[in-house]
Design a protein around this motif. Structure first.
Motif, PDB file in Angstrom:
ATOM      1  N   ARG A   2       0.833  -1.197   0.000  1.00 46.59           N
ATOM      2  CA  ARG A   2       0.000   0.000   0.000  1.00 46.59           C
ATOM      3  C   ARG A   2       0.868   1.247   0.000  1.00 46.59           C
ATOM      4  NH1 ARG A   2      -5.024   0.118   3.970  1.00 46.59           N
ATOM      5  NH2 ARG A   2      -5.225  -1.857   2.865  1.00 46.59           N
ATOM      6  N   GLY A   3       0.331   2.288  -0.659  1.00 52.85           N
ATOM      7  CA  GLY A   3       1.052   3.546  -0.702  1.00 52.85           C
ATOM      8  C   GLY A   3       1.382   3.901  -2.127  1.00 52.85           C
ATOM      9  N   SER A   4       1.651   5.179  -2.388  1.00 52.66           N
ATOM     10  CA  SER A   4       1.852   5.660  -3.747  1.00 52.66           C
ATOM     11  C   SER A   4       3.310   5.854  -4.097  1.00 52.66           C
ATOM     12  CB  SER A   4       1.097   6.979  -3.946  1.00 52.66           C
ATOM     13  OG  SER A   4       1.564   7.954  -3.031  1.00 52.66           O
ATOM     14  N   VAL A 116     -14.138  -5.684  -0.971  1.00 54.35           N
ATOM     15  CA  VAL A 116     -12.886  -5.993  -0.275  1.00 54.35           C
ATOM     16  C   VAL A 116     -11.869  -4.869  -0.458  1.00 54.35           C
ATOM     17  CG1 VAL A 116     -13.194  -8.478  -0.356  1.00 54.35           C
ATOM     18  CG2 VAL A 116     -12.082  -7.336  -2.274  1.00 54.35           C
ATOM     19  N   MET A 117     -12.076  -4.051  -1.486  1.00 51.37           N
ATOM     20  CA  MET A 117     -11.267  -2.844  -1.690  1.00 51.37           C
ATOM     21  C   MET A 117     -12.191  -1.758  -2.193  1.00 51.37           C
ATOM     22  SD  MET A 117      -7.706  -4.249  -3.427  1.00 51.37           S
ATOM     23  CE  MET A 117      -8.473  -5.577  -4.369  1.00 51.37           C
ATOM     24  N   LEU A 118     -12.038  -0.562  -1.651  1.00 52.40           N
ATOM     25  CA  LEU A 118     -12.921   0.545  -2.018  1.00 52.40           C
ATOM     26  C   LEU A 118     -12.121   1.843  -2.034  1.00 52.40           C
ATOM     27  CD1 LEU A 118     -15.809   1.429  -2.675  1.00 52.40           C
ATOM     28  CD2 LEU A 118     -16.201   1.712  -0.211  1.00 52.40           C
ATOM     29  N   TYR A 119     -11.853   2.337  -3.231  1.00 54.64           N
ATOM     30  CA  TYR A 119     -11.118   3.571  -3.433  1.00 54.64           C
ATOM     31  C   TYR A 119      -9.843   3.616  -2.591  1.00 54.64           C
ATOM     32  CZ  TYR A 119     -14.477   5.437  -6.641  1.00 54.64           C
ATOM     33  OH  TYR A 119     -15.249   5.622  -7.755  1.00 54.64           O
ATOM     34  N   GLU A 120      -9.032   2.599  -2.815  1.00 60.58           N
ATOM     35  CA  GLU A 120      -7.735   2.523  -2.158  1.00 60.58           C
ATOM     36  C   GLU A 120      -6.632   2.546  -3.205  1.00 60.58           C
ATOM     37  OE1 GLU A 120      -7.356  -0.186   1.363  1.00 60.58           O
ATOM     38  OE2 GLU A 120      -9.222  -1.013   0.576  1.00 60.58           O
ATOM     39  N   GLN A 121      -5.527   3.174  -2.838  1.00 54.88           N
ATOM     40  CA  GLN A 121      -4.376   3.244  -3.731  1.00 54.88           C
ATOM     41  C   GLN A 121      -3.319   2.260  -3.261  1.00 54.88           C
ATOM     42  OE1 GLN A 121      -2.641   7.127  -4.146  1.00 54.88           O
ATOM     43  NE2 GLN A 121      -1.409   6.537  -5.916  1.00 54.88           N
ATOM     44  N   PHE A 122      -2.834   1.463  -4.197  1.00 60.96           N
ATOM     45  CA  PHE A 122      -1.841   0.445  -3.897  1.00 60.96           C
ATOM     46  C   PHE A 122      -0.637   0.607  -4.811  1.00 60.96           C
ATOM     47  CE2 PHE A 122      -5.947  -1.358  -2.771  1.00 60.96           C
ATOM     48  CZ  PHE A 122      -5.720  -1.910  -1.525  1.00 60.96           C
ATOM     49  N   CYS A 123       0.492   0.139  -4.324  1.00 57.85           N
ATOM     50  CA  CYS A 123       1.710   0.124  -5.129  1.00 57.85           C
ATOM     51  C   CYS A 123       2.356  -1.241  -4.992  1.00 57.85           C
ATOM     52  CB  CYS A 123       2.674   1.218  -4.678  1.00 57.85           C
ATOM     53  SG  CYS A 123       4.161   1.341  -5.721  1.00 57.85           S
ATOM     54  N   THR A 124       2.763  -1.810  -6.094  1.00 55.35           N
ATOM     55  CA  THR A 124       3.440  -3.098  -6.056  1.00 55.35           C
ATOM     56  C   THR A 124       4.604  -3.080  -7.030  1.00 55.35           C
ATOM     57  OG1 THR A 124       3.074  -5.500  -6.073  1.00 55.35           O
ATOM     58  CG2 THR A 124       2.070  -4.244  -7.854  1.00 55.35           C
ATOM     59  N   SER A 125       5.606  -3.860  -6.744  1.00 55.32           N
ATOM     60  CA  SER A 125       6.813  -3.907  -7.559  1.00 55.32           C
ATOM     61  C   SER A 125       6.720  -5.048  -8.562  1.00 55.32           C
ATOM     62  CB  SER A 125       8.040  -4.093  -6.666  1.00 55.32           C
ATOM     63  OG  SER A 125       9.233  -4.050  -7.437  1.00 55.32           O
ATOM     64  N   VAL A 126       7.229  -4.801  -9.757  1.00 51.08           N
ATOM     65  CA  VAL A 126       7.262  -5.814 -10.816  1.00 51.08           C
ATOM     66  C   VAL A 126       8.726  -6.027 -11.198  1.00 51.08           C
ATOM     67  CG1 VAL A 126       6.360  -6.500 -13.079  1.00 51.08           C
ATOM     68  CG2 VAL A 126       5.039  -4.927 -11.622  1.00 51.08           C
ATOM     69  N   PRO A 127       9.434  -6.883 -10.464  1.00 53.63           N
ATOM     70  CA  PRO A 127      10.876  -7.054 -10.707  1.00 53.63           C
ATOM     71  C   PRO A 127      11.195  -7.494 -12.128  1.00 53.63           C
ATOM     72  CG  PRO A 127      10.214  -8.086  -8.641  1.00 53.63           C
ATOM     73  CD  PRO A 127       8.957  -7.716  -9.348  1.00 53.63           C
ATOM     74  N   GLU A 128      10.322  -8.279 -12.721  1.00 55.25           N
ATOM     75  CA  GLU A 128      10.565  -8.772 -14.075  1.00 55.25           C
ATOM     76  C   GLU A 128      10.748  -7.632 -15.071  1.00 55.25           C
ATOM     77  OE1 GLU A 128       8.195 -11.445 -17.444  1.00 55.25           O
ATOM     78  OE2 GLU A 128       7.681 -11.606 -15.323  1.00 55.25           O
ATOM     79  N   LEU A 129      10.039  -6.526 -14.842  1.00 54.52           N
ATOM     80  CA  LEU A 129      10.105  -5.377 -15.736  1.00 54.52           C
ATOM     81  C   LEU A 129      10.919  -4.228 -15.152  1.00 54.52           C
ATOM     82  CD1 LEU A 129       6.405  -5.193 -16.994  1.00 54.52           C
ATOM     83  CD2 LEU A 129       8.334  -6.428 -17.994  1.00 54.52           C
ATOM     84  N   SER A 134       1.486   1.870  -9.546  1.00 54.86           N
ATOM     85  CA  SER A 134       0.553   2.371  -8.536  1.00 54.86           C
ATOM     86  C   SER A 134      -0.834   2.373  -9.156  1.00 54.86           C
ATOM     87  CB  SER A 134       0.946   3.788  -8.109  1.00 54.86           C
ATOM     88  OG  SER A 134       0.003   4.317  -7.204  1.00 54.86           O
ATOM     89  N   LEU A 135      -1.781   1.772  -8.443  1.00 54.93           N
ATOM     90  CA  LEU A 135      -3.123   1.589  -8.979  1.00 54.93           C
ATOM     91  C   LEU A 135      -4.160   1.994  -7.939  1.00 54.93           C
ATOM     92  CD1 LEU A 135      -4.686   0.267 -11.465  1.00 54.93           C
ATOM     93  CD2 LEU A 135      -4.834  -1.788 -10.022  1.00 54.93           C
ATOM     94  N   ILE A 136      -5.128   2.800  -8.359  1.00 50.75           N
ATOM     95  CA  ILE A 136      -6.266   3.127  -7.510  1.00 50.75           C
ATOM     96  C   ILE A 136      -7.391   2.152  -7.835  1.00 50.75           C
ATOM     97  CG2 ILE A 136      -8.004   4.857  -6.918  1.00 50.75           C
ATOM     98  CD1 ILE A 136      -5.952   7.006  -7.644  1.00 50.75           C
ATOM     99  N   VAL A 137      -7.769   1.345  -6.856  1.00 47.75           N
ATOM    100  CA  VAL A 137      -8.851   0.379  -7.035  1.00 47.75           C
ATOM    101  C   VAL A 137     -10.141   1.040  -6.555  1.00 47.75           C
ATOM    102  CG1 VAL A 137      -9.736  -1.901  -6.459  1.00 47.75           C
ATOM    103  CG2 VAL A 137      -7.266  -1.555  -6.711  1.00 47.75           C
ATOM    104  N   GLN A 138     -11.026   1.358  -7.486  1.00 43.57           N
ATOM    105  CA  GLN A 138     -12.273   2.029  -7.112  1.00 43.57           C
ATOM    106  C   GLN A 138     -13.193   1.088  -6.337  1.00 43.57           C
ATOM    107  OE1 GLN A 138     -13.589   3.467 -10.961  1.00 43.57           O
ATOM    108  NE2 GLN A 138     -12.797   5.503 -10.533  1.00 43.57           N
TER     109      GLN A 138
END
Length: 270
Positions: A2-4, A116-129, A134-138
């Motif tokens: 979580r986090g931007s 299960v998610m409502l207007y939350e912003q998440f950040c995840t790492s994609v090591p392959e690329l 960062s994605l906002i899940v409405q």
């Protein structure tokens, strides 16, 4: 997760910035978001109202939600003045269309209970690329037990194929690296057109999405690294097209052509 902020030091792709880029009308047009809300156009004001209304509506207890019309909630957030709209008629036309469409959508989705998610912003790492996204899940709903049962919904004011494709591919990559599985279903609602676009990820979806995100990352880095070049959505789209025809794996022109066809394949309309 979580986090931007970037997690790994890799370049960071943020969905809302990409969406603004695709919608940017002219080369070199300054970011409206940077000026604050007073500089927003009508589409941004409507998106803001829709986002807050749905966040409040879906956040209610299920029993309460069934008794409260979504148009009542939307009215609380809707712009009070027709500033930035094309005319007073345009203001009321957009309001009536968006209100009516949200009412239909919420009635159709009344079997969905607690998100299960409502207007939350998440950040995840994609090591392959070597990139973070960062994605906002409405809104996200779990249709059954298991990480691969997610229904992820996005609500946008009007139809834009580049915005929709980017969201589709970012969501696939995000879910795979954040949860270890692709979503079961992705739905994008285009409110003014009354259109729902559905994506059902299949066996080849992750590879397609990784290819798209890689091309987007490389094109963004290239365009933003050259100050003499335009940064609008049209130029990014042109750069994406150029990159997809000269892929870095050096497997030949035919493979590059096939990749482009896979990336921009048909949408499923319902």
């Amino acid at each position: 997760m979580r986090g931007s902020n970037s997690l790994s030091g890799f370049p960071l792709l943020q969905d809302y910035q990409l969406e603004e880029m695709w919608r940017r009308p002219q080369p070199g047009h300054p970011s409206l978001a940077a000026r604050g809300r007073e500089g927003w156009n009508w589409r941004q004001r409507v998106q803001y109202a829709v986002g807050h209304a749905l966040n409040e509506y879906f956040g209610m207890e299920v029993e309460v939600r069934r008794e409260v019309p979504v148009q009542y909630v939307l009215e609380k957030w809707w712009p009070r003045q027709p500033n930035s709209f094309e005319s007073l008629f345009h203001y009321w036309d957009v309001k009536n269309k968006v209100t009516g469409e949200l009412s239909k959508i919420c009635a159709f989705n009344k079997d969905l209970l607690v998100p299960v998610m409502l207007y939350e912003q998440f950040c995840t790492s994609v090591p392959e690329l070597k990139v973070d996204i960062s994605l906002i899940v409405q809104a996200a709903w779990q249709l059954s037990a298991g990480a691969d049962s997610l229904l992820i919904q996005k609500y946008i004011v009007d139809y834009n194929p580049n915005v929709i494709h980017t969201f589709q591919h970012l969501t696939n990559v995000f879910c795979h690296y954040a949860f270890g599985a692709l979503p079961q279903l992705i739905e994008v609602y285009c409110l003014l057109e009354g259109k729902k676009i559905s994506f059902i990820p299949g066996p080849s979806s992750l590879r397609q999405s990784l290819d798209y995100v890689q091309l987007l990352r490389d094109s963004s880095e290239d365009v933003h690294g050259r100050t003499e070049r335009c940064r609008c959505g049209g130029c990014i789209e042109q750069q994406l097209s150029q990159d997809s025809s000269t892929t870095r794996d050096k497997k030949g022109e035919q493979e590059a052509k096939s990749r482009k066809e896979r990336l921009f394949g048909p949408l499923l309309f319902s």
